[in-house]
Design a protein around this motif. Structure first.
Motif, mmCIF file in Angstrom:
data_model
loop_
_atom_site.group_PDB
_atom_site.id
_atom_site.type_symbol
_atom_site.label_atom_id
_atom_site.label_comp_id
_atom_site.label_asym_id
_atom_site.label_seq_id
_atom_site.Cartn_x
_atom_site.Cartn_y
_atom_site.Cartn_z
ATOM 1 N N PHE A 180 -14.713 3.633 10.533
ATOM 2 C CA PHE A 180 -13.424 3.616 11.221
ATOM 3 C C PHE A 180 -12.282 3.377 10.242
ATOM 4 O O PHE A 180 -11.263 4.075 10.270
ATOM 5 N N ILE A 181 -12.448 2.392 9.360
ATOM 6 C CA ILE A 181 -11.388 2.063 8.409
ATOM 7 C C ILE A 181 -11.113 3.237 7.475
ATOM 8 O O ILE A 181 -9.952 3.628 7.266
ATOM 9 N N THR A 182 -12.144 3.796 6.902
ATOM 10 C CA THR A 182 -11.944 4.899 5.952
ATOM 11 C C THR A 182 -11.360 6.129 6.642
ATOM 12 O O THR A 182 -10.566 6.854 6.037
ATOM 13 N N SER A 183 -11.728 6.344 7.901
ATOM 14 C CA SER A 183 -11.167 7.496 8.618
ATOM 15 C C SER A 183 -9.676 7.298 8.874
ATOM 16 O O SER A 183 -8.899 8.264 8.825
ATOM 17 N N LYS A 184 -9.265 6.062 9.132
ATOM 18 C CA LYS A 184 -7.835 5.796 9.312
ATOM 19 C C LYS A 184 -7.071 6.080 8.026
ATOM 20 O O LYS A 184 -5.981 6.679 8.047
ATOM 21 N N PHE A 185 -7.609 5.652 6.893
ATOM 22 C CA PHE A 185 -6.939 5.919 5.623
ATOM 23 C C PHE A 185 -6.921 7.416 5.310
ATOM 24 O O PHE A 185 -5.933 7.936 4.779
ATOM 25 N N GLU A 186 -7.988 8.117 5.643
ATOM 26 C CA GLU A 186 -8.026 9.569 5.429
ATOM 27 C C GLU A 186 -6.955 10.267 6.264
ATOM 28 O O GLU A 186 -6.231 11.144 5.771
ATOM 29 N N GLN A 187 -6.874 9.901 7.529
ATOM 30 C CA GLN A 187 -5.873 10.504 8.408
ATOM 31 C C GLN A 187 -4.471 10.222 7.909
ATOM 32 O O GLN A 187 -3.606 11.111 7.887
ATOM 33 N N ALA A 188 -4.237 8.988 7.495
ATOM 34 C CA ALA A 188 -2.910 8.616 7.007
ATOM 35 C C ALA A 188 -2.562 9.376 5.736
ATOM 36 O O ALA A 188 -1.427 9.843 5.562
ATOM 37 N N ALA A 189 -3.530 9.503 4.827
ATOM 38 C CA ALA A 189 -3.273 10.157 3.537
ATOM 39 C C ALA A 189 -2.851 11.611 3.712
ATOM 40 O O ALA A 189 -2.079 12.145 2.901
ATOM 41 N N LYS A 190 -3.321 12.264 4.743
ATOM 42 C CA LYS A 190 -2.977 13.667 4.972
ATOM 43 C C LYS A 190 -1.517 13.854 5.368
ATOM 44 O O LYS A 190 -0.946 14.928 5.166
ATOM 45 N N LYS A 191 -0.911 12.824 5.932
ATOM 46 C CA LYS A 191 0.445 12.950 6.466
ATOM 47 C C LYS A 191 1.493 12.169 5.682
ATOM 48 O O LYS A 191 2.686 12.463 5.789
ATOM 49 N N LEU A 192 1.071 11.180 4.920
ATOM 50 C CA LEU A 192 2.027 10.343 4.198
ATOM 51 C C LEU A 192 2.493 11.029 2.915
ATOM 52 O O LEU A 192 1.747 11.787 2.301
ATOM 53 N N PRO A 193 3.718 10.737 2.476
ATOM 54 C CA PRO A 193 4.166 11.235 1.173
ATOM 55 C C PRO A 193 3.440 10.489 0.058
ATOM 56 O O PRO A 193 3.001 9.348 0.227
ATOM 57 N N ALA A 194 3.321 11.127 -1.102
ATOM 58 C CA ALA A 194 2.640 10.501 -2.235
ATOM 59 C C ALA A 194 3.478 9.387 -2.846
ATOM 60 O O ALA A 194 2.938 8.426 -3.398
ATOM 61 N N THR A 195 4.780 9.501 -2.764
ATOM 62 C CA THR A 195 5.687 8.479 -3.294
ATOM 63 C C THR A 195 6.790 8.231 -2.283
ATOM 64 O O THR A 195 6.991 9.014 -1.353
ATOM 65 N N ARG A 196 7.527 7.142 -2.500
ATOM 66 C CA ARG A 196 8.659 6.792 -1.651
ATOM 67 C C ARG A 196 9.921 6.708 -2.485
ATOM 68 O O ARG A 196 9.873 6.491 -3.704
ATOM 69 N N GLU A 197 11.050 6.865 -1.831
ATOM 70 C CA GLU A 197 12.325 6.716 -2.513
ATOM 71 C C GLU A 197 12.516 5.265 -2.940
ATOM 72 O O GLU A 197 12.148 4.340 -2.221
ATOM 73 N N LEU A 198 13.064 5.065 -4.129
ATOM 74 C CA LEU A 198 13.384 3.715 -4.555
ATOM 75 C C LEU A 198 14.463 3.141 -3.638
ATOM 76 O O LEU A 198 15.318 3.864 -3.148
ATOM 77 N N GLY A 199 14.399 1.859 -3.415
ATOM 78 C CA GLY A 199 15.361 1.227 -2.523
ATOM 79 C C GLY A 199 14.674 0.748 -1.272
ATOM 80 O O GLY A 199 13.656 0.048 -1.319
ATOM 81 N N SER A 200 15.163 1.157 -0.121
ATOM 82 C CA SER A 200 14.663 0.628 1.149
ATOM 83 C C SER A 200 13.231 1.056 1.449
ATOM 84 O O SER A 200 12.561 0.430 2.274
ATOM 85 N N GLU A 201 12.736 2.124 0.804
ATOM 86 C CA GLU A 201 11.393 2.596 1.115
ATOM 87 C C GLU A 201 10.314 2.006 0.214
ATOM 88 O O GLU A 201 9.122 2.267 0.415
ATOM 89 N N VAL A 202 10.701 1.250 -0.804
ATOM 90 C CA VAL A 202 9.701 0.627 -1.660
ATOM 91 C C VAL A 202 8.838 -0.313 -0.821
ATOM 92 O O VAL A 202 9.343 -1.168 -0.107
ATOM 93 N N GLY A 203 7.528 -0.143 -0.886
ATOM 94 C CA GLY A 203 6.610 -0.972 -0.116
ATOM 95 C C GLY A 203 6.066 -0.309 1.126
ATOM 96 O O GLY A 203 5.098 -0.804 1.712
ATOM 97 N N LEU A 204 6.669 0.810 1.549
ATOM 98 C CA LEU A 204 6.116 1.541 2.686
ATOM 99 C C LEU A 204 4.880 2.319 2.241
ATOM 100 O O LEU A 204 4.701 2.632 1.069
ATOM 101 N N ALA A 205 4.029 2.625 3.183
ATOM 102 C CA ALA A 205 2.749 3.261 2.893
ATOM 103 C C ALA A 205 2.932 4.633 2.257
ATOM 104 O O ALA A 205 3.860 5.373 2.595
ATOM 105 N N THR A 206 2.036 4.957 1.344
ATOM 106 C CA THR A 206 1.993 6.278 0.720
ATOM 107 C C THR A 206 0.568 6.817 0.800
ATOM 108 O O THR A 206 -0.389 6.074 1.050
ATOM 109 N N SER A 207 0.435 8.107 0.536
ATOM 110 C CA SER A 207 -0.902 8.700 0.535
ATOM 111 C C SER A 207 -1.752 8.131 -0.592
ATOM 112 O O SER A 207 -2.972 7.976 -0.439
ATOM 113 N N ILE A 208 -1.139 7.806 -1.736
ATOM 114 C CA ILE A 208 -1.899 7.250 -2.859
ATOM 115 C C ILE A 208 -2.439 5.872 -2.491
ATOM 116 O O ILE A 208 -3.592 5.541 -2.791
#
Length: 644
Positions: A180-208
């Motif tokens: 279950f846990i690994t499937s959640k991370f797999e699903q998230a990785a497909k939709k999340l950006p690989a990086t975030r903008e510096l500033g307010s987005e630092v710390g938000l989830a990324t695919s990496i």
């Protein structure tokens, strides 16, 4: 954390970056449910509330895995965290428990997923990102629960508050939990950006970050505690649901290591593809001129350097360590300002390598030496030449120290203060806390020569607290530009705390390769180990071990990887869990520490290895943490962990 059916959390402060930080939030239960998704800004705040359930990793008093392994011995035995190494926690009084908080966070995430469609005029791309972030958090919260409690209740959808008690969920099997846990991370990785903008987005989830945590989950499941080891077999016999379902498989499956290995390589390749790399340059924002050696400066600055200048960091958190956090607990003493109490344990000091990249007890140059012998410091022996050819002055010539402190690796000198070694810190220009210290004057108010005998600047003096019991003081994570005055730290240098960095991925991959054990895998393990070792300023594995017969086999290489991980990840929340998953915690966590004689006023007496009286306990129950007793009582289908 108290949770109503739904609530809004609002931003209350700014940290580090001049932007709203998703962890700087407090609950406001007065808002009506329909207001939570009335517009995009409300939705954004609600998303940030989903992150607020992440435990404060660097809370000096209440972090579960920060000061609670065997890598530190502190002078703060009265604080909450100290109950864990002493074994003073039960199901009725779990002391620090993430059980209800993390399940509340999971519910919060599902609430967003259920209601995000109510937000008017929101772009589909933003909806997709927010849902992916909550998928990531659902996986992460379940992962944290799994580490604490083993096989857990899996929350796969928004819980119905009208559920009858007889229909409350039981614990799922460990295999189902991992899937279950690994499937959640797999699903998230497909939709999340690989990086975030510096500033307010630092710390938000990324695919990496998602791929990294997926790999870690697989590695945790492949480790002996859950893969056929002696503890695994015991847990398999005891963790059985009331309906007879066995929650743990006692048989060993070596293929789990191959699955984890491949997952780590996928995460590494994805990280490298977007520019992540080991930190190898000096931080341009650190002003303290010490240490002067470039290798030491790089090692010291790694954790302190924000994402803008540090491509090693994959996932960081803007969290406030508070008034009694790691930095202030590590600084040389000044009343009510700097607390001088985090001491690396002797076990940890022994894990650091020599300058030759070998264990102290193995290196031909050190293995027969008395570590506690008093040594006169000279212009010659205070200089250490590292593997990169650079030379560093590591202590004050003309004084004395102990043999253990000479000819060690760069990380030792970057992260550990020892008898008549150096502590890089700034004495405030006005009302400086350390103005009376002669060494601070000598080194331009930027560096202190540390002494740990009773009446010296880092000694116990007449205090019951505020001293490092081992006779050594932590420097890792302490910013050298902190200006210490008699009224506080100004400036107090805060920085985003790294949760995942690339070196962690390299070491995870190396461990999995060593466990798989083929010739190719062993080569790859050494390749990625050597990347970390090169940055650390020590020779590669083969060069180091050629001095003592070479790397013998895959089991030997596994032990080399484990020691490298313990050193590189020192004070980064791994020791508490690694020693459990390797089934070593009962060998190390249940015995009292030793250190220097902190009551001594002369070097000969100070240099006698002395048992530290603080209680240390580890029983069979402590492999897992207790589920709060009231939750077991309220859920007739929920079984307690063994020993509680």
């Amino acid at each position: 954390m108290k949770i109503s059916k739904i609530f809004i959390l609002i931003c209350i402060s700014l940290l580090a970056l001049n932007s709203c930080n998703y962890l700087d939030i407090v609950p406001d239960e007065r808002e009506k449910e329909e207001d939570a998704f009335k517009d995009i800004e409300s939705m954004r705040r609600y998303l940030y509330s989903c992150y607020s359930y992440i435990p404060n990793l660097i809370s000096g008093s209440e972090s579960l895995d920060f000061f609670t392994g065997d890598e530190l011995i502190t002078g703060f035995e009265h604080e909450t965290f100290a109950n864990f190494p002493k074994g003073n926690f039960t199901a009725a009084a779990p002391v620090i428990s993430y059980w209800n908080t993390l399940f509340a966070g999971i519910r919060q995430c599902y609430m967003l997923q259920e209601n995000i469609h109510l937000v008017p005029n929101v772009e589909a791309e933003l909806v997709e990102d927010y849902i992916a972030q909550t998928e990531f958090l659902i996986g992460y919260y379940h992962l944290l629960l799994m580490r604490c409690y083993g096989p857990i209740i899996l929350v796969k959808s928004l819980p119905d508050i009208q559920t009858a008690p007889e229909n409350f969920l039981a614990r799922s099997t460990m295999a189902e939990t991992v899937e279950f846990i690994t499937s959640k991370f797999e699903q998230a990785a497909k939709k999340l950006p690989a990086t975030r903008e510096l500033g307010s987005e630092v710390g938000l989830a990324t695919s990496i970050a998602a791929l990294s945590l997926r790999a870690y989950t697989y590695m945790y499941y492949a480790s002996p505690m859950w893969n056929g080891g002696r503890v695994c077999k015991k847990l398999a016999a005891e963790l059985v649901n009331k309906d007879g379902t066995a929650l743990v498989d006692a048989t060993e499956d070596r293929n789990r290591w191959a699955i984890a290995r491949d997952a780590y390589m996928e995460a590494i390749q994805a990280a490298k593809a977007v520019g992540h790399d080991l930190y190898q340059v000096e931080n341009p924002k650190i002003n303290n001129i010490y240490p002067e050696n470039e290798r030491l400066r790089i090692i010291k600055a790694n954790l302190l350097t924000i994402v803008k200048y540090n491509k090693e960091e994959i996932w960081t958190m803007n969290i406030d360590e508070g008034a009694y956090g790691m930095q202030k607990k590590s600084l040389p003493f000044y009343p009510n300002v700097a607390f001088n109490g985090l001491g690396p344990s002797m076990a940890m000091l022994n894990r650091f390598y020599t300058k030759n990249g070998l264990p102290y007890s193995v290196d031909p140059e050190t293995k027969d030496l008395d570590k506690f012998k008093v040594v006169d410091l000279t212009e010659e022996n205070t200089k250490v030449r590292f593997a990169d050819g650079s030379e560093a002055v590591i202590a004050e010539a003309g004084k004395q120290t102990n043999q253990i402190n000479l000819n060690r690796e760069p990380r030792y000198y970057a992260w550990v203060a020892f008898q008549n070694g150096f502590y890089e810190i700034t004495n405030a220009a006005t009302n400086g806390a350390y103005s009376a210290d002669a060494s601070m004057k000598k080194y331009k108010n930027k560096r202190m020569v540390t002494g740990f005998m009773k009446q010296e600047n880092c000694g116990r003096q007449d205090r019951d607290r505020g001293y490092p019991p081992s006779g050594f003081l932590n420097k890792k994570g302490v910013h050298p530009d902190n200006a210490v005055s008699k009224s506080g730290l100004n400036p107090f240098k805060k920085y985003p705390w790294p949760v995942i960095r690339l070196a962690d991925l390299y070491l995870g991959y190396a461990e999995c390769c060593a466990e798989v054990g083929t010739a190719t895998d062993m080569e790859n393990a050494i390749k990625y180990l050597d990347m970390v070792r090169e940055r650390a300023g020590i020779p590669g594995v083969r060069e180091s071990w050629s001095k003592v017969g070479g790397v013998r086999d895959a089991v030997h290489l596994r032990d080399i990887v484990r020691q490298e991980r313990q050193v590189e990840m020192y004070l980064e929340h791994q020791n508490f869990w690694d020693m459990r998953r390797w089934e070593l915690a009962d060998q190390y966590f249940g015995r009292k520490h030793t250190g220097m004689n902190m009551s001594a006023t002369d070097m000969e007496s100070f240099s006698k290895e002395t048992e530290i009286t603080f209680l240390r306990t580890f029983t069979d129950a402590h492999w897992l943490l207790p589920i709060p007793a009231k939750d077991v009582y309220n859920n007739q289908n929920l079984i307690q962990n063994p020993g509680y």
